[in-house]
Scaffold this motif. Structure first.
Motif, short mmCIF file in Angstrom:
data_model
loop_
_atom_site.label_atom_id
_atom_site.label_comp_id
_atom_site.label_asym_id
_atom_site.label_seq_id
_atom_site.Cartn_x
_atom_site.Cartn_y
_atom_site.Cartn_z
N TYR A 146 0.81 -1.22 0.00
CA TYR A 146 0.00 0.00 0.00
C TYR A 146 0.84 1.27 0.00
CZ TYR A 146 1.31 1.19 4.73
OH TYR A 146 2.04 1.58 5.81
N HIS A 147 2.07 1.16 0.56
CA HIS A 147 2.93 2.35 0.67
C HIS A 147 3.29 2.91 -0.70
CE1 HIS A 147 5.65 -1.02 0.12
NE2 HIS A 147 6.63 -0.19 -0.19
N TRP A 148 3.25 2.09 -1.74
CA TRP A 148 3.57 2.59 -3.08
C TRP A 148 2.57 3.67 -3.51
CZ3 TRP A 148 6.44 0.28 -7.58
CH2 TRP A 148 7.60 -0.34 -7.14
N PHE A 150 0.36 5.20 -1.22
CA PHE A 150 0.25 6.18 -0.14
C PHE A 150 1.36 7.23 -0.23
CE2 PHE A 150 1.78 7.08 4.32
CZ PHE A 150 0.86 8.10 4.57
N LEU A 151 2.62 6.81 -0.30
CA LEU A 151 3.73 7.75 -0.32
C LEU A 151 3.77 8.56 -1.61
CD1 LEU A 151 6.47 5.45 1.22
CD2 LEU A 151 5.27 7.32 2.37
N PRO A 158 0.80 12.72 2.39
CA PRO A 158 1.48 11.70 3.19
C PRO A 158 2.44 12.29 4.20
CG PRO A 158 2.30 11.72 0.93
CD PRO A 158 1.11 12.60 0.96
N ILE A 162 2.30 11.23 8.14
CA ILE A 162 3.46 10.62 8.80
C ILE A 162 3.93 11.49 9.95
CG2 ILE A 162 5.88 9.96 8.47
CD1 ILE A 162 5.08 9.17 5.57
N TYR A 169 5.49 5.22 12.55
CA TYR A 169 5.26 4.74 11.18
C TYR A 169 6.44 3.90 10.71
CZ TYR A 169 4.54 4.65 6.16
OH TYR A 169 4.38 4.22 4.87
N THR A 173 6.34 -0.06 9.67
CA THR A 173 6.81 -0.49 8.36
C THR A 173 7.87 -1.58 8.49
OG1 THR A 173 6.32 1.67 7.39
CG2 THR A 173 7.92 0.29 6.24
N CYS A 208 8.98 10.40 0.33
CA CYS A 208 7.75 10.48 -0.46
C CYS A 208 8.07 10.80 -1.92
CB CYS A 208 6.81 11.53 0.13
SG CYS A 208 6.10 11.10 1.73
N TYR A 211 9.09 7.79 -3.88
CA TYR A 211 7.98 6.97 -4.37
C TYR A 211 7.15 7.70 -5.44
CZ TYR A 211 8.91 3.14 -1.26
OH TYR A 211 9.50 2.07 -0.65
#
Length: 294
Positions: A146-148, A150-151, A158, A162, A169, A173, A208, A211
């Motif tokens: 999901y971080h792909w 989200f960030l 984001p 964070i 966080y 992770t 961020c 990504y």
């Protein structure tokens, strides 16, 4: 915080200055870390490698003590790969082995594609190429990675989220991506360093942007490379954890076969995403003969 036995220096590589840790002697090998880490991710395996190689461990731009430029384009892996070329130039290294994990592995394969004359042997840990990873998404992979998305959301969403608990966080992770769902595999200095990054607005913004570049610029450049039939010429060793992200794509070794002229792969049993900390002996058993040319 330097790796034990390593010397730290700031090196001007052109566009930025990188914090670089170095020890050992012999053929040079450059180790590139990933998210949400820095040079500390190599602290278990780097000293062993330094017994045979000249080991060079930079913090990527935006991470650790390296400069953190602004903007998404600054974190395109092509730009970050140019940092490594600049580092090699500054250290007077015509060629080197390169071993990368996570985001550092994305920098590593882009370096091998864009500057093949600088890379002797290549090691990739726990990724498949960016475009292929996006293409492999289904519901299960989307939940795990999901971080792909989200960030990569536009700033400052984001970053602001964070900022509510950056160290928390980072802990979430790290632990959720290990095979044992635990922080026990990470050393105290490493955890302290990673948590400090999570509390630093400039570092969070850089991560961020890393990504965001992956979702846009890097994906486009990968597609261009595929369309041009580009192949990695350096002998490539691919390592992936049985419980890591590439394992969720179906046939990760098959994915790399489309990108590499000379490929060998090893699945690391009992490992999640952070193989160097989770199964360091298995990582060393695979990478030492590869980089020795055996």
């Amino acid at each position: 915080m330097a790796i034990e036995g390593f010397e730290q220096n700031m090196v001007d590589v052109g566009a930025v200055r990188l914090s670089v840790h170095r020890a050992g002697a012999g053929v040079p090998i450059i180790l590139l870390h990933g998210f949400p880490q820095n040079h500390h991710c190599w602290e278990t395996v780097a000293p062993a490698l330094a017994g045979q190689f000249d080991v060079i461990v930079p913090d990527l731009r935006g991470y650790g003590d390296s400069d953190a430029p602004e903007g998404v384009a600054a974190y395109a892996k092509r730009e970050m790969a140019r940092d490594i070329v600049g580092l090699m130039d500054a250290l007077d290294l015509p060629r080197a082995h390169v071993l990368g994990h996570d985001r550092g592995a994305r920098v590593a394969y882009r370096l091998a594609l864009d500057s093949p004359e600088r890379v002797d042997r290549l090691g990739i840990i726990e990724i498949v190429p960016t475009g292929d990873f996006w293409a492999a998404w289904d519901a299960d992979l989307a939940m795990a990675a999901y971080h792909w998305t989200f960030l990569a959301q536009p700033a400052p969403l984001p970053e602001r989220m964070i900022a509510a608990d950056g160290p928390g966080y980072v802990d979430w992770t790290l632990s959720s991506w290990t095979h044992g769902r635990s922080l026990e595999v990470f050393g105290c200095p490493a955890l302290e360093s990673y948590r400090a990054q999570g509390a630093d607005p400039d570092r969070v913004s850089a991560m961020c942007n890393d990504y965001r570049a992956g979702a846009t610029i890097d994906r486009r450049i990968d597609a261009e490379s595929r369309a041009a039939g580009a192949k990695i010429a350096a002998p490539l060793l691919f390592l992936w954890g049985s419980g890591g992200f590439p394992a969720k794509t179906g046939d990760p070794l098959g994915v790399w076969r489309d990108w590499a002229e000379d490929l060998r792969g090893v699945e690391l049993e009992g490992s999640g995403h952070f193989a160097m900390e989770e199964v360091p002996e298995a990582v060393l058993a695979a990478v030492l003969p590869h980089f020795a040319g055996a």
